[in-house]
Design a protein around this motif. Structure first.
Motif, short mmCIF file in Angstrom:
data_model
loop_
_atom_site.label_atom_id
_atom_site.label_comp_id
_atom_site.label_asym_id
_atom_site.label_seq_id
_atom_site.Cartn_x
_atom_site.Cartn_y
_atom_site.Cartn_z
N THR A 84 13.31 0.21 -2.75
CA THR A 84 11.97 0.42 -2.22
C THR A 84 11.56 1.83 -2.64
O THR A 84 12.32 2.78 -2.43
CB THR A 84 11.94 0.25 -0.70
N ARG A 112 0.84 -1.19 0.00
CA ARG A 112 0.00 0.00 0.00
C ARG A 112 0.88 1.25 0.00
O ARG A 112 0.71 2.16 -0.82
CB ARG A 112 -0.88 -0.02 1.25
N ARG A 113 1.85 1.25 0.90
CA ARG A 113 2.67 2.45 1.05
C ARG A 113 3.91 2.43 0.14
O ARG A 113 4.32 3.45 -0.38
CB ARG A 113 3.10 2.57 2.52
N PHE A 114 4.53 1.25 0.03
CA PHE A 114 5.77 1.13 -0.73
C PHE A 114 5.68 -0.03 -1.73
O PHE A 114 4.88 -0.96 -1.53
CB PHE A 114 6.96 0.82 0.19
N LEU A 161 6.81 10.38 -1.50
CA LEU A 161 7.38 11.20 -0.42
C LEU A 161 6.77 12.60 -0.38
O LEU A 161 7.33 13.51 0.23
CB LEU A 161 8.90 11.29 -0.57
N ASN A 172 8.52 -2.75 -3.81
CA ASN A 172 9.90 -3.20 -3.84
C ASN A 172 10.17 -3.82 -5.19
O ASN A 172 9.35 -4.61 -5.69
CB ASN A 172 10.14 -4.22 -2.71
#
Lengths: 268, 268
Positions: A105, A83-85, A109, A87
């Protein structure tokens, strides 16, 4: 994506789900070999394309062979979509020969958290006009220096002919020419643009090939000059580390780096 | 390879050219999730097997999902086979779910170069008997602490109930139980075994999930106790770095690390 010379020199073209093409542009080299941060930026553009995320968060590159101007192929693999990151990994090759392998990753931001502890400060630098501007030549300083604007603290330029400080440190100002904004991929270039710290150590000046470079991007930089600091504490076992910090015009730490480089065999 | 509890808990079995199997042993966990350095050691055993090299030189891991006890599959890809080093990547999965992705340069550190600059020293520590031994429990300290022997400097144990130092630092002694030798893979375990530095910061104690861990191995450690130092300078943008050093019994720096961790959302 921003527009400008750096942005256009790091463009990538998607070929299929996992394959990309790009070009190492002439002029981004150090003695004929493309600058590592520039190569990393190309790889990261592919990682961002493959994952649909706007910013590198932490990216590691291992440098495997010198990159010459010309076409390169990039293979990407998305390992996790969170969800956030996300890879993902990439390998950049030229004619099938691996130039660098990358693991990253990536994320967004745009909304960075608060600063809770800052045990450090931007390097104290004379104004850019009072620093040493590194002008590009065909040999040394290398052509790459024409692609970025570096103004190095006079105390850290002793290696260029006067008296070496004996301190393996380089500090200075960084920006891209023509007022091109530095985005979070541009920070990767800033983190590998300065002369090696070892040039100022009490050792013969020699090139130190980078094995590995890890970058942490903390925040998108505000417009304006970046101030950068590179230091080395340990030249041991045939290796040295070089730690980097990049601070933006609002005095905020926007990136950290550490690279592992090889001490030339003659000295180890 | 050395023999002992750590060595046997990080064994890998080759299935074919690029596939390996291993097992996350019970007891190596922090609140049910396998310690990151332990998981990294499993991945690196596969990288060493895939390349036929004895030592990690620099390895980066990105932590993607918690690892639970049970079987794992490891896919390796050898990217470059050089004379001095090889470069390879690995993904460790459990039931197809990625736990960590790894990129590493490996080689032979049996003949390390000279020490030319050492701007640092091992942490000053009281003897192990005068430090705080971290005993394992089912919760906190976690079960993992029964797999290693950590003796932490009393000044860095304030978080455990007394008065926090306010300094995000942890120093202490490390060894493996039963006099098991620590090889260069064991160093990876030492680099991720100590309580987080943030526990000693002037912030609420909270777990900080590791996004990424990069390790540099400078030399094979001499037999005996290792002394370790972990520090944090920047808790900014929702992230913090933790820098590690490991010194062996001959006062030699044998490993460095940096990890990027997430500040818990409640604090950022």
């Amino acid at each position: 994506m921003t527009t400008g010379q750096f942005a256009s020199a790091t463009l990538v073209d998607r070929q299929d789900e996992t394959s990309w093409r790009s070009t190492i542009e002439p002029g981004w080299d150090i003695a004929g070999n493309a600058n590592g941060g520039y190569l990393l930026a190309i790889a990261v553009r592919a990682l961002l394309g493959a994952t649909g995320r706007p910013d590198p968060v932490t990216v590691t590159a291992h440098f495997l062979n010198p990159g010459k101007p010309g076409p390169v192929e990039i293979d990407t693999e998305v390992i996790k979509e969170g969800r956030r990151f996300a890879n993902a990994s990439a390998v950049v090759r030229s004619d099938g020969r691996p130039l660098l392998s990358v693991l990253g990753t990536v994320g967004d931001l745009s909304e960075a958290g608060d600063d809770l502890l800052v045990d450090g400060a931007p390097p104290e630098l004379p104004s850019p006009e009072r620093c040493v501007f590194i002008e590009a030549t065909d040999t040394f300083p290398p052509p790459f220096m024409g692609k970025v604007e570096l103004f190095v603290h006079p105390d850290d330029m002793g290696f260029a002919g006067h008296i070496k400080s004996g301190i393996p440190r380089v500090t200075g100002w960084f920006r891209l020419p023509g007022d091109e904004p530095v985005d979070t991929v541009g920070l990767l270039c800033a983190l590998d643009a300065f002369p090696p710290t070892i040039f100022n150590a009490d050792l013969p000046v020699a090139w130190t090939p980078t094995v590995e470079l890890t970058t942490h991007i903390r925040a998108r930089p505000a417009p304006g000059w970046l101030r950068c600091r590179f230091t080395t504490r340990f030249i041991t076992g045939g290796f040295l580390e070089e730690d980097g910090e990049v601070w933006d015009s609002t005095d905020r730490l926007v990136a950290q780096s550490r690279q592992l480089a090889l001490v030339p065999r003659a000295h180890s």
